[in-house]
Design a protein around this motif. Structure first.
Motif, short mmCIF file in Angstrom:
data_model
loop_
_atom_site.label_atom_id
_atom_site.label_comp_id
_atom_site.label_asym_id
_atom_site.label_seq_id
_atom_site.Cartn_x
_atom_site.Cartn_y
_atom_site.Cartn_z
N GLY A 173 0.81 -1.21 0.00
CA GLY A 173 0.00 0.00 0.00
C GLY A 173 0.84 1.25 0.00
N VAL A 174 1.86 1.28 0.83
CA VAL A 174 2.75 2.46 0.90
C VAL A 174 3.50 2.62 -0.41
CG1 VAL A 174 4.75 3.45 2.06
CG2 VAL A 174 2.95 2.34 3.41
N ALA A 175 4.01 1.51 -0.96
CA ALA A 175 4.75 1.58 -2.22
C ALA A 175 3.86 2.09 -3.36
CB ALA A 175 5.30 0.20 -2.57
N THR A 176 2.60 1.67 -3.36
CA THR A 176 1.68 2.10 -4.42
C THR A 176 1.42 3.59 -4.35
OG1 THR A 176 0.63 -0.07 -4.53
CG2 THR A 176 -0.64 1.81 -5.36
N LEU A 177 1.09 4.11 -3.17
CA LEU A 177 0.83 5.53 -3.05
C LEU A 177 2.08 6.36 -3.32
CD1 LEU A 177 -1.57 5.68 0.04
CD2 LEU A 177 -2.14 6.10 -2.37
N THR A 178 3.22 5.87 -2.88
CA THR A 178 4.48 6.59 -3.14
C THR A 178 4.75 6.67 -4.63
OG1 THR A 178 5.38 5.84 -1.02
CG2 THR A 178 6.96 6.62 -2.67
N SER A 179 4.50 5.58 -5.35
CA SER A 179 4.68 5.57 -6.81
C SER A 179 3.71 6.52 -7.49
CB SER A 179 4.49 4.15 -7.34
OG SER A 179 4.52 4.13 -8.75
N MET A 180 2.47 6.54 -7.05
CA MET A 180 1.47 7.41 -7.66
C MET A 180 1.81 8.88 -7.44
SD MET A 180 -1.94 5.16 -6.68
CE MET A 180 -3.16 6.18 -7.53
N VAL A 181 2.37 9.21 -6.27
CA VAL A 181 2.80 10.59 -6.01
C VAL A 181 3.93 10.97 -6.96
CG1 VAL A 181 3.95 12.08 -4.32
CG2 VAL A 181 2.03 10.64 -3.61
N ALA A 182 4.88 10.05 -7.19
CA ALA A 182 5.97 10.31 -8.12
C ALA A 182 5.44 10.51 -9.55
CB ALA A 182 6.98 9.16 -8.09
N SER A 183 4.43 9.74 -9.92
CA SER A 183 3.82 9.92 -11.24
C SER A 183 3.20 11.30 -11.36
CB SER A 183 2.75 8.84 -11.47
OG SER A 183 3.29 7.55 -11.45
#
Length: 551
Positions: A314-324
Motif C-alpha cells: 500500500g505504501v509503495a503504491t501511493l508513493t509511486s502514484m505521487v511520483a507519477s
C-alpha cells in the motif's frame, strides 16, 4: 464528470466509466439502394423474401458505406444472421426468434452514447430480421441498478434485457432480479462461439457455478505513448546517457516514473511525460490504486475479511502514484478522463493509460461521428504506440447483458442477447465510431476489418488482447462502490499532502466498517466467489492460469 456519474458515486453504486461520455445522435451514411448491401451477400430461397422486407424498411437502419471496414463488418453480421453458418449463434438465434413476431423486448441502456448502438444499429437490425420489437429504455447509470431492483420488487415486468455492471451480478442474482442463462445456452448457443470470448471475460458473468449474462464491453486499461518522442534520436541518446538504458515503453512502475520525469525535464512546457485522471470522484484514483496495489503483491482482504490496505504494498503504491503526479502535466490532480484524453490528443502529454476508446480517438476514428464532438481532433494520429500497463492493468467496470428474471418474454429476450453478442454482430457493434462497446472477443482482436479502421489499429487490438491476458478485475461484491469511495478519498488526501500510511489506515478503517455493516460472513462468501474468477488477483491472471491468448 457529468451529473449522472456524480450521483452514482454519491449513491454508493458501481461507477460506470462511460457515464460522462454524452453526445447527440448522429446519422451515419444511409444505404440509398439496398442492392449496395445485398450485393455482398449470396441471397437465395426464403432469405430473399426477408431481404425484400429489409428493403422496404431500410430507412430505419443506419449502415455504413459498404466499401468501408465498418460497412463490410455490418454486411458480415447480416450474412451470419440470415445465411449462417447454420450452426452459428447469430443464425440460430435469428431463426428461433421468428417464433415471437410482434413481441416487444424492453432493454435498458445507459443514456447517451451507450444507447446509440441499440437505437441506431443493433435494435433496428434485430427488428427487421425477426419481427421482434425493440424498446430501448435509457437510464442513468445508478438507475440501471436501482430501477431494475425496484421494478422487480414491484413485480411490474417492466424490463426484459438489462445492461449491468459485473459488480452488480451477485446481489442481482441472489435477489432474484436476473436469471441464469445455462439452459438457454445449452439449447441455442454454438459453444465454439462461447469459447471465442477472451478468457478474462468469458467467466466474468459466472457466479455460484451459473452464468448470469453475456459479457459485452472490454474496458481493459492499456498504455498509450508517443512513438515519435520515444523514437526521437536525440531523446534516445539523452536517455541512454543519463540512465544507461533504452528509451522504450516502461515495463515497471519505477521505469514509468523515470521515463515520465525524463520527458518532462526534456520537453516541458510543450509536452509533459505523463498525465492521469486524478480528480476526486473521477474515478481514476480507485482504478489506478487497485491495479498497482495488487501488482505490488497487495491483498484486498485477509482471511478474516479485514482490509489488507495497510502494508508495504500500500505504501509503495501511493508513493509511486505521487511520483507519477510530480512528473505529469500541471493540473494533473484535477483531470478527469475526458480532459486527459484532450491533453493526449493535442500533444500535451507523452504517455497515458486509460480505456480502449483512447486508441480509436488517437487514430481520429471516433471523431468521424458527431456524437464524439466533445473530443478534439487528434494531432498525434499515426504516432501512437501501445503497451501493457506496467504490472497488471485494471479491467475498469465494463458491462454484462443480463436477462431480467421477471421478463414476460424470457426466451425471446435471451435470443436477442445471444445474437447481439455473437462474434459477427458484436464485431460490427464494437467498430461503431459513436458507441462505446470495446473489443472483448478473440475474433475481435484478430479481425482484419477492425485492424483497418485507423493507422496502428492492428497493433492496438493485439495490445488489448495482451492486456486482458494479465488484467485484473474490479472487486465483484456488494459494497464495492463504498470500498472504492474510500480509496478515492484516501488518494485525494495524499495528493493534498497527507501521510500515505496514515491515509491507508483511515481507508482500512472505513473498509472494515463497510464489511461489518454488510456482514463479515456474508462478505466473505461473496469475496470467495470473486476469487474464483480469472483476474481476481495478480496470482490468478489469465496468463498465470495458462489460458493466455497468443496473437
Amino acid at each position: 464528470m457529468n451529473d449522472s456519474e456524480r450521483r452514482d458515486f454519491q449513491a454508493g453504486l458501481e461507477s460506470e466509466v462511460d457515464a460522462f461520455l454524452k453526445g447527440e445522435s448522429t446519422r451515419r451514411t444511409f444505404i440509398t439502394r439496398f442492392g449496395q448491401m445485398t450485393g455482398m451477400l449470396a441471397v437465395s430461397g426464403p432469405v430473399l423474401g426477408m431481404m425484400t422486407d429489409w428493403a422496404v424498411a431500410q430507412q430505419k437502419l443506419e449502415l455504413a458505406d459498404p466499401a468501408s471496414p465498418l460497412g463490410q463488418a455490418q454486411a458480415l453480421a447480416l450474412k451470419a444472421s440470415t445465411e449462417g453458418p447454420a450452426d452459428g449463434s447469430a443464425f440460430r438465434a435469428t431463426k428461433a426468434a421468428k417464433q415471437f413476431p410482434g413481441v416487444t423486448i424492453n432493454m435498458t441502456s445507459e443514456a447517451g452514447l451507450q444507447a446509440l448502438d441499440p437505437r441506431n444499429f443493433s435494435g433496428p437490425m434485430w427488428e427487421q430480421l425477426t419481427g421482434t420489437k425493440m424498446n430501448v429504455v435509457e437510464l442513468s447509470n445508478p438507475d440501471q441498478y436501482s430501477k431494475a431492483v425496484a421494478e422487480h420488487i414491484a413485480g411490474s415486468r417492466a424490463y426484459d434485457v438489462l445492461d449491468i455492471s459485473p459488480a452488480w451480478t451477485p446481489s442481482l442474482a441472489d435477489g432474484g432480479v436476473i436469471a441464469p442463462l445455462d439452459e438457454f445456452i445449452t439449447k441455442y448457443m454454438n459453444m465454439k462461439d462461447f469459447e471465442d470470448f477472451h478468457p478474462l471475460y468469458k467467466a466474468l458473468p459466472t457466479y455460484k457455478g451459473k452464468i448470469w449474462g453475456f459479457f459485452d464491453d472490454g474496458d481493459i486499461f492499456a498504455l498509450y505513448y508517443r512513438k515519435d518522442i520515444f523514437e526521437d534520436p536525440k531523446m534516445m541518446e539523452a536517455y541512454q546517457a543519463k540512465f544507461n538504458g533504452k528509451l522504450e515503453a516502461p515495463k515497471t512502475w519505477a521505469e514509468y516514473n523515470q521515463i515520465a520525469q525524463f520527458i518532462t525535464d526534456q520537453m516541458a512546457p510543450k509536452t509533459y511525460g505523463a498525465g492521469h485522471f486524478r480528480k476526486a470522484g473521477s474515478p481514476g484514483n480507485q482504478f489506478d490504486f487497485l491495479q498497482q496495489f495488487r501488482a505490488n503483491g497487495g491483498k484486498l482482504f485477509g482471511d478474516d475479511m479485514k482490509a489488507g490496505l495497510v502494508s508495504d504494498a500500500g505504501v509503495a503504491t501511493l508513493t509511486s502514484m505521487v511520483a507519477s503526479n510530480a512528473a505529469s502535466i500541471p493540473g494533473n490532480n484535477e483531470l478527469d478522463a475526458v480532459s486527459l484524453w484532450a491533453a493526449f490528443l493535442t500533444g500535451k502529454v507523452a504517455m497515458i493509460y486509460s480505456w480502449p476508446p483512447t486508441g480509436r480517438m488517437a487514430g481520429n476514428y471516433s471523431q468521424s461521428a458527431t456524437a464524439i464532438n466533445f473530443i478534439p481532433q487528434s494531432q498525434i494520429a499515426g504516432k501512437v504506440g501501445y503497451a501493457v500497463v506496467p504490472g497488471n492493468p485494471e479491467h475498469a467496470v465494463g458491462y454484462n447483458k443480463a436477462l431480467a428474471a421477471d421478463s414476460a418474454n424470457l426466451e425471446a429476450s435471451y435470443l436477442f442477447m445471444q445474437w447481439v453478442t455473437s462474434p459477427e454482430v458484436s464485431l460490427a457493434r464494437v467498430m461503431l465510431p459513436y458507441a462505446l462497446r470495446d473489443p472483448y472477443r478473440i475474433s475481435h482482436y484478430k479481425s482484419d476489418l477492425y485492424g483497418g479502421l485507423f493507422p496502428g489499429a492492428k497493433e492496438y487490438l493485439i495490445n488489448l488482447n495482451n492486456s486482458a491476458n494479465v488484467g485484473l478485475l474490479d472487486p465483484i461484491m456488494p459494497g464495492a462502490q463504498d470500498y472504492f469511495l474510500s480509496l478515492d478519498r484516501m488518494c485525494t488526501a495524499v495528493w493534498a499532502g497527507a501521510d500515505p500510511k496514515a491515509s491507508l489506515e483511515t481507508a482500512a478503517t472505513e473498509w472494515n466498517e463497510t464489511t461489518d455493516r454488510l456482514g463479515v460472513e456474508s462478505q466473505k462468501a461473496f469475496y470467495t466467489e470473486f476469487l474464483k474468477l480469472p483476474g481476481a488477483t495478480a496470482e490468478n491472471t489469465v496468463e498465470k492460469l495458462g489460458l493466455a491468448v497468443k496473437l
